[in-house]
Scaffold this motif. Structure first.
Motif, PDB file in Angstrom:
ATOM      1  N   HIS A   3     -94.753 113.481 -10.517  1.00 19.89           N
ATOM      2  CA  HIS A   3     -93.553 112.638 -10.319  1.00 19.89           C
ATOM      3  C   HIS A   3     -93.048 112.033 -11.377  1.00 19.89           C
ATOM      4  O   HIS A   3     -91.912 111.671 -11.845  1.00 19.89           O
ATOM      5  CB  HIS A   3     -93.873 111.634  -9.143  1.00 19.89           C
ATOM      6  N   ILE A   7     -89.484 112.172 -12.991  1.00 22.00           N
ATOM      7  CA  ILE A   7     -88.510 111.262 -13.264  1.00 22.00           C
ATOM      8  C   ILE A   7     -88.101 110.938 -14.701  1.00 22.00           C
ATOM      9  O   ILE A   7     -86.940 110.802 -15.031  1.00 22.00           O
ATOM     10  CB  ILE A   7     -89.031 109.920 -12.925  1.00 22.00           C
ATOM     11  N   VAL A  42     -84.007 106.114 -10.997  1.00 19.46           N
ATOM     12  CA  VAL A  42     -85.166 105.578 -10.307  1.00 19.46           C
ATOM     13  C   VAL A  42     -84.422 105.441  -8.861  1.00 19.46           C
ATOM     14  O   VAL A  42     -85.157 106.162  -7.866  1.00 19.46           O
ATOM     15  CB  VAL A  42     -85.682 104.032 -10.677  1.00 19.46           C
ATOM     16  N   VAL A  43     -83.280 104.948  -8.667  1.00 17.04           N
ATOM     17  CA  VAL A  43     -82.742 104.845  -7.231  1.00 17.04           C
ATOM     18  C   VAL A  43     -82.527 106.098  -6.772  1.00 17.04           C
ATOM     19  O   VAL A  43     -82.933 106.433  -5.585  1.00 17.04           O
ATOM     20  CB  VAL A  43     -81.335 104.213  -7.139  1.00 17.04           C
ATOM     21  N   TYR A  45     -83.832 109.161  -7.505  1.00 18.99           N
ATOM     22  CA  TYR A  45     -85.132 109.927  -7.477  1.00 18.99           C
ATOM     23  C   TYR A  45     -85.907 109.227  -5.933  1.00 18.99           C
ATOM     24  O   TYR A  45     -86.264 110.289  -5.090  1.00 18.99           O
ATOM     25  CB  TYR A  45     -86.256 109.663  -8.439  1.00 18.99           C
ATOM     26  N   ILE A  46     -85.898 107.961  -5.680  1.00 19.90           N
ATOM     27  CA  ILE A  46     -86.235 107.540  -4.353  1.00 19.90           C
ATOM     28  C   ILE A  46     -85.439 108.094  -3.398  1.00 19.90           C
ATOM     29  O   ILE A  46     -86.145 108.620  -2.341  1.00 19.90           O
ATOM     30  CB  ILE A  46     -86.461 106.171  -4.544  1.00 19.90           C
ATOM     31  N   ILE A  47     -84.178 107.664  -3.355  1.00 20.04           N
ATOM     32  CA  ILE A  47     -83.311 107.935  -2.290  1.00 20.04           C
ATOM     33  C   ILE A  47     -83.114 109.447  -2.103  1.00 20.04           C
ATOM     34  O   ILE A  47     -83.478 110.253  -1.304  1.00 20.04           O
ATOM     35  CB  ILE A  47     -82.288 107.285  -2.043  1.00 20.04           C
ATOM     36  N   ASP A  49     -84.256 112.465  -3.947  1.00 17.34           N
ATOM     37  CA  ASP A  49     -84.993 113.269  -4.196  1.00 17.34           C
ATOM     38  C   ASP A  49     -86.326 113.152  -3.302  1.00 17.34           C
ATOM     39  O   ASP A  49     -86.680 114.287  -2.521  1.00 17.34           O
ATOM     40  CB  ASP A  49     -85.583 113.249  -5.541  1.00 17.34           C
ATOM     41  N   LEU A  50     -86.903 112.003  -3.035  1.00 15.32           N
ATOM     42  CA  LEU A  50     -88.100 111.859  -2.178  1.00 15.32           C
ATOM     43  C   LEU A  50     -87.625 111.696  -0.681  1.00 15.32           C
ATOM     44  O   LEU A  50     -88.229 112.346   0.085  1.00 15.32           O
ATOM     45  CB  LEU A  50     -88.686 110.573  -2.630  1.00 15.32           C
ATOM     46  N   LEU A  51     -86.604 110.929  -0.426  1.00 19.27           N
ATOM     47  CA  LEU A  51     -86.139 110.506   0.968  1.00 19.27           C
ATOM     48  C   LEU A  51     -85.347 111.614   1.705  1.00 19.27           C
ATOM     49  O   LEU A  51     -85.444 111.785   2.933  1.00 19.27           O
ATOM     50  CB  LEU A  51     -85.610 109.076   1.069  1.00 19.27           C
ATOM     51  N   HIS A  54     -86.846 115.877  -0.348  1.00 17.22           N
ATOM     52  CA  HIS A  54     -88.281 116.320  -0.031  1.00 17.22           C
ATOM     53  C   HIS A  54     -88.584 116.344   1.480  1.00 17.22           C
ATOM     54  O   HIS A  54     -89.281 116.925   1.963  1.00 17.22           O
ATOM     55  CB  HIS A  54     -88.952 115.450  -0.566  1.00 17.22           C
ATOM     56  N   ASP A  77     -76.911 112.359  -4.306  1.00 20.11           N
ATOM     57  CA  ASP A  77     -77.046 111.917  -5.427  1.00 20.11           C
ATOM     58  C   ASP A  77     -75.511 111.659  -6.100  1.00 20.11           C
ATOM     59  O   ASP A  77     -75.510 110.726  -6.944  1.00 20.11           O
ATOM     60  CB  ASP A  77     -77.708 113.126  -6.373  1.00 20.11           C
TER      61      ASP A  77
END
Length: 136
Positions: A3, A7, A42-43, A45-47, A49-51, A54, A77
Motif C-alpha cells: 500500500h 500510494i 491520500v483522499v 487512495y482511501i475513497i 481505491d480502497l473503499l 477494492h 477519482d
C-alpha cells in the motif's frame, strides 16, 4: 508495504499531472501543487481505491468485473480530483486564473491515469492480499 508503494506511485502520477496543469499552465506555486497532490493522493487512495475499487464486486469475479469497478472508481477519482483541486486551488494557488477550468482539466487527466493505476492495484496490491487471505 504494497500500500505504501501504491500510494507513492499514485502521488508521483498525480504530482506530475497537476504539475503540468496547475504549475505549468496556470503558474501555480510548485509547493502548492505538491500539497494538493499529497492531499488528493491520500483522499483518493482511501475513497476511490480502497473503499470503491477494492470493495466493489464479488471476490470470485474480481477479474471479470474489472472494467465495471474501474469505471466506477475512475469516475469517483475524477470527482474527488475536481473538488480537491477546486477547493484547495481557490485558496492556494490560482490567483487570476479560472480555478474551475483548471480543476476540470486536472480531474480528466487524473481519471485517465487512475484507469491504469487501478490495473496495477488489481495485479500487484489487491491480488496479493486475496492470495494471502485465502491461504489462511
Amino acid at each position: 508495504m504494497d500500500h505504501v508503494k501504491a500510494i507513492m506511485i499514485k502521488f508521483v502520477m498525480i504530482a506530475i499531472t497537476l504539475g503540468i496543469v496547475l504549475t505549468g499552465f496556470y503558474q501555480g506555486e510548485l509547493s502548492d501543487t505538491l500539497l494538493i497532490s499529497a492531499v488528493l493522493s491520500v483522499v483518493a487512495y482511501i475513497i476511490g481505491d480502497l473503499l470503491i475499487f477494492h470493495k466493489e464486486g464479488d471476490d470470485y469475479e474480481r477479474k471479470e468485473d474489472h472494467v465495471q469497478r474501474n469505471v466506477l472508481a475512475s469516475v469517483s477519482d475524477a470527482i474527488l480530483a475536481f473538488f480537491v483541486v477546486s477547493l484547495m486551488g481557490r485558496s492556494l494557488l490560482i490567483n487570476g486564473g479560472d480555478v474551475l477550468t483548471a480543476a476540470f482539466i486536472s480531474a480528466i487527466l487524473v481519471a485517465a491515469g487512475e484507469w491504469f493505476f487501478h490495473k496495477y492495484l488489481d495485479n500487484h496490491v489487491f491480488d496479493d492480499e486475496h492470495a494471502h487471505n485465502h491461504i489462511r
